[in-house]
Scaffold this active site. Structure first.
Site, PDB file in Angstrom:
ATOM      1  CB  THR A 128      -0.803  -0.020   1.247  1.00  0.00           C
ATOM      2  OG1 THR A 128      -1.767  -1.003   1.104  1.00  0.00           O
ATOM      3  CG2 THR A 128      -1.791   1.458   1.251  1.00  0.00           C
ATOM      4  CG  PHE A 159      -8.669  -4.704  -2.510  1.00  0.00           C
ATOM      5  CD1 PHE A 159      -8.410  -4.895  -3.790  1.00  0.00           C
ATOM      6  CD2 PHE A 159      -8.718  -3.361  -2.051  1.00  0.00           C
ATOM      7  CE1 PHE A 159      -7.918  -3.987  -4.582  1.00  0.00           C
ATOM      8  CE2 PHE A 159      -8.380  -2.435  -2.975  1.00  0.00           C
ATOM      9  CZ  PHE A 159      -8.193  -2.615  -4.248  1.00  0.00           C
ATOM     10  CG  ASN A 232      -7.749  -0.152   3.674  1.00  0.00           C
ATOM     11  OD1 ASN A 232      -8.561  -0.891   3.201  1.00  0.00           O
ATOM     12  ND2 ASN A 232      -6.789  -0.431   4.004  1.00  0.00           N
ATOM     13  CB  CYS A 284      -4.779  -2.227   7.033  1.00  0.00           C
ATOM     14  SG  CYS A 284      -3.540  -3.540   6.439  1.00  0.00           S
TER      15      CYS A 284
HETATM   16  C1  UDX Z   1      -8.551  -3.979   6.067  1.00  0.00           C
HETATM   17  C2  UDX Z   1      -9.322  -4.155   4.805  1.00  0.00           C
HETATM   18  O1  UDX Z   1     -10.499  -4.809   5.035  1.00  0.00           O
HETATM   19  C3  UDX Z   1      -8.645  -4.605   3.643  1.00  0.00           C
HETATM   20  O2  UDX Z   1      -9.444  -4.868   2.415  1.00  0.00           O
HETATM   21  C4  UDX Z   1      -7.305  -4.165   3.553  1.00  0.00           C
HETATM   22  O3  UDX Z   1      -6.500  -5.007   2.362  1.00  0.00           O
HETATM   23  C5  UDX Z   1      -6.421  -4.347   4.514  1.00  0.00           C
HETATM   24  O4  UDX Z   1      -7.122  -3.526   5.710  1.00  0.00           O
HETATM   25  P1  UDX Z   1      -7.832  -5.805   7.909  1.00  0.00           P
HETATM   26  O5  UDX Z   1      -7.195  -4.658   8.472  1.00  0.00           O
HETATM   27  O6  UDX Z   1      -7.264  -7.078   7.921  1.00  0.00           O
HETATM   28  O7  UDX Z   1      -8.297  -5.477   6.627  1.00  0.00           O
HETATM   29  O8  UDX Z   1      -9.287  -6.015   8.903  1.00  0.00           O
HETATM   30  P2  UDX Z   1     -10.791  -5.840   8.665  1.00  0.00           P
HETATM   31  O9  UDX Z   1     -11.327  -7.097   8.769  1.00  0.00           O
HETATM   32  O10 UDX Z   1     -10.875  -4.587   7.839  1.00  0.00           O
HETATM   33  O11 UDX Z   1     -10.777  -4.887  10.001  1.00  0.00           O
HETATM   34  C6  UDX Z   1     -10.119  -3.839  10.587  1.00  0.00           C
HETATM   35  C7  UDX Z   1     -10.582  -3.472  11.883  1.00  0.00           C
HETATM   36  O12 UDX Z   1     -11.800  -2.507  11.874  1.00  0.00           O
HETATM   37  C8  UDX Z   1     -10.553  -4.484  12.946  1.00  0.00           C
HETATM   38  O13 UDX Z   1      -9.904  -3.906  14.283  1.00  0.00           O
HETATM   39  C9  UDX Z   1     -12.110  -4.633  13.333  1.00  0.00           C
HETATM   40  O14 UDX Z   1     -12.389  -4.897  14.432  1.00  0.00           O
HETATM   41  C10 UDX Z   1     -12.643  -3.384  13.021  1.00  0.00           C
HETATM   42  N1  UDX Z   1     -14.121  -3.277  12.479  1.00  0.00           N
HETATM   43  C11 UDX Z   1     -14.435  -3.860  11.381  1.00  0.00           C
HETATM   44  C12 UDX Z   1     -15.120  -2.703  13.279  1.00  0.00           C
HETATM   45  O15 UDX Z   1     -14.763  -2.185  14.324  1.00  0.00           O
HETATM   46  N2  UDX Z   1     -16.261  -2.734  12.917  1.00  0.00           N
HETATM   47  C13 UDX Z   1     -16.716  -3.465  11.667  1.00  0.00           C
HETATM   48  O16 UDX Z   1     -18.071  -3.191  11.443  1.00  0.00           O
HETATM   49  C14 UDX Z   1     -15.782  -4.017  10.720  1.00  0.00           C
END
Ligand code: UDX
Length: 453
Positions: A128, A159, A232, A284
């Site tokens: 990224t 992603f 993101n 991320c």
């Molecule tokens: C994210 C993006 O989803 C992904 O597409 C990108 O390539 C990398 O960053 P990731 O960081 O692995 O992926 O986790 P993700 O499932 O997106 O959750 C990120 C954070 O958001 C977590 O701490 C999760 O607990 C939080 N979250 C997620 C919430 O608080 N509420 C939600 O409804 C969804």
């Protein structure tokens, strides 16, 4: 129908969550892949059949493709460069003090590729990176290249969500490539054909017929780089939006989980990423948000909206502390049990996890802390050595004046709270992810504290 793949020689620089998943999946769909990392410890773990990170299905995929000779590892960048026609840059781009992405690793490997290459190579940025990084990669390749080397540069953002990265790579919503000419477009299209047509025997699902064809988004490099940051940032905005609504629900005596359900049924909004709680963490969202704000600033735009998204996310820490104080009055000297350390379930990753900030705040208040996590304890011990780590939730519950659920691991959903009741000193549960059944907890005699309900 299984497409006959024209096997390509691919080099993956960086064997973190993105590089290792990308390498293993490209090998799985028929290419010959060599992965390199400058961290010799990681490479020796991989070469001896171990895994430096936990991701569902990854270990099996790596073992299978190493066994079939389609995946190998090296710490020597020269070896990767000489044996690869397509090179993916998957090195880390961590945040600098000022929030900008640290691109020194990207620049370093780009320089080495230029100096070591003696023929045509396609260089693909998958890490990224801020928009217009592709321009810098091109310049660097041309400045340092040896005589008969020549390059194309492309952007192919990932992603991948941690905890489902293999699934996301093999069954993506879309594949985005930023290219400068048709030759590059054709090379990347051919590379991804098995995934675009979903025509490979899937190692995860027995029957893959439910997976539809994947759209290929072909843009210029700048637009492809922006698609990643915009995606993101929008997801993070959705999360902070529902967390702000949760704060309103608390004041209006409404239930944010019901509000989110009713709102999410609108097909233009969608139910995902509308789960209120202690906010987003991980390697991320926090860094990509900061990087995007800085990119906008450098382009002359003050992204006030994203600054507010950050502010709402950071305010979750105060929210949790204030909730605890509302019930415990004094935190100092109280034993508090923590269930869940990783930034989200199904991963051992604790980087930028909300749990770390909450633990730090509780330690500053003088709390006595115990914690359990199904996967992340080893990594947490390295970052927070001075709390008691337990082998199960019941050990955490013993003599606790409050239980904090910070990560929605499936095993916490149906925990035996009848037994938990006999362990705790006080029946107080703060559900940081609105995971538990509020009514059931109250019927069991717990003081249940959710977020926005
Ligand atoms: C994210 C993006 O989803 C992904 O597409 C990108 O390539 C990398 O960053 P990731 O960081 O692995 O992926 O986790 P993700 O499932 O997106 O959750 C990120 C954070 O958001 C977590 O701490 C999760 O607990 C939080 N979250 C997620 C919430 O608080 N509420 C939600 O409804 C969804």
């Amino acid at each position: 129908m299984v497409h006959q793949v024209e096997s390509k020689h691919i080099g993956i620089i960086g064997t973190g969550y993105v590089g290792l998943v990308t390498g293993a999946c490209f090998a799985e769909v028929g290419h010959k892949v060599i992965c390199q990392d400058c961290d010799e410890r990681k490479i020796s773990i991989l070469k001896s059949g171990g895994m430096p990170i936990y991701e569902p299905h990854l270990e099996d995929l790596v073992k299978k493709n190493v066994g079939e000779g389609s995946l190998s590892f090296t710490s020597e960048l020269k070896e990767l460069i000489s044996s690869s026609e397509i090179i993916f840059i998957c090195v880390g781009t961590p945040p600098l003090e000022n929030g900008e992405a640290d691109l020194s690793a990207v620049e370093n490997v780009t320089r080495h590729i230029a100096e070591e290459s003696t023929a045509y190579k396609l260089i693909v940025e998958k890490s990224t990176v801020p928009v217009q990084t592709g321009i810098w990669i091109k310049r660097t390749l041309n400045i340092y290249k040896s005589t008969n080397a020549h390059f194309d540069v492309a952007s192919n953002p990932e992603f991948l969500r941690e905890g489902s990265a293999v699934e996301d790579f093999l069954h993506p919503d879309r594949i985005v490539i930023g290219v400068e000419n048709e030759n590059t477009e054709r090379i990347l299209h051919d590379l991804y054909v098995p995934i675009l047509s979903q025509s490979f025997p899937c190692p995860i699902h027995r029957d893959c017929s439910f997976h539809r064809e994947v759209p290929l988004v072909v843009t210029d490099i700048n637009s492809a780089e922006l698609i990643k940051h915009v995606s993101n940032s929008f997801l993070a905005t959705k999360i902070s939006f529902i967390n702000a609504v949760a704060d309103i629900c608390e004041r209006a005596e409404a239930d944010v989980t019901k509000v989110a359900y009713g709102v999410g049924l609108d097909h233009r909004i969608g139910k995902d990423f509308l789960n209120a709680g202690i906010g987003f963490g991980g390697f991320c969202f926090p860094k990509d948000l900061q990087a995007f704000i800085r990119i906008a600033e450098k382009l002359g735009y003050d992204f006030a909206l994203l600054k507010e998204v950050e502010k709402i996310n950071e305010s979750r820490m105060d929210l949790i502390l204030n909730k605890l104080k509302d019930y415990l009055w004094i935190i100092k000297g109280k034993t508090i049990g923590i269930l869940g350390l990783s930034f989200k379930p199904n991963t051992d990753d604790i980087r930028f996890a909300p749990s770390l900030k909450i633990i730090e705040r509780l330690q500053n208040e003088g709390a006595i802390l115990k914690a359990y996590d199904p996967k992340a304890i080893d990594k947490a011990r390295g970052v927070i050595p001075d709390i008691v780590y337990c082998n199960d939730p019941f050990e955490v519950a013993k003599d606790s004046e409050a239980l904090l659920l910070l990560t929605e691991w499936e095993e916490f959903r149906n925990l035996d709270f009848e037994k938990i009741k006999t362990c705790v000193r006080r029946r107080l549960v703060v559900d940081g992810r609105n995971m538990l059944d509020k009514q059931k907890m109250q019927e069991l005699g717990f003081e249940y504290v959710g977020i926005g309900r």
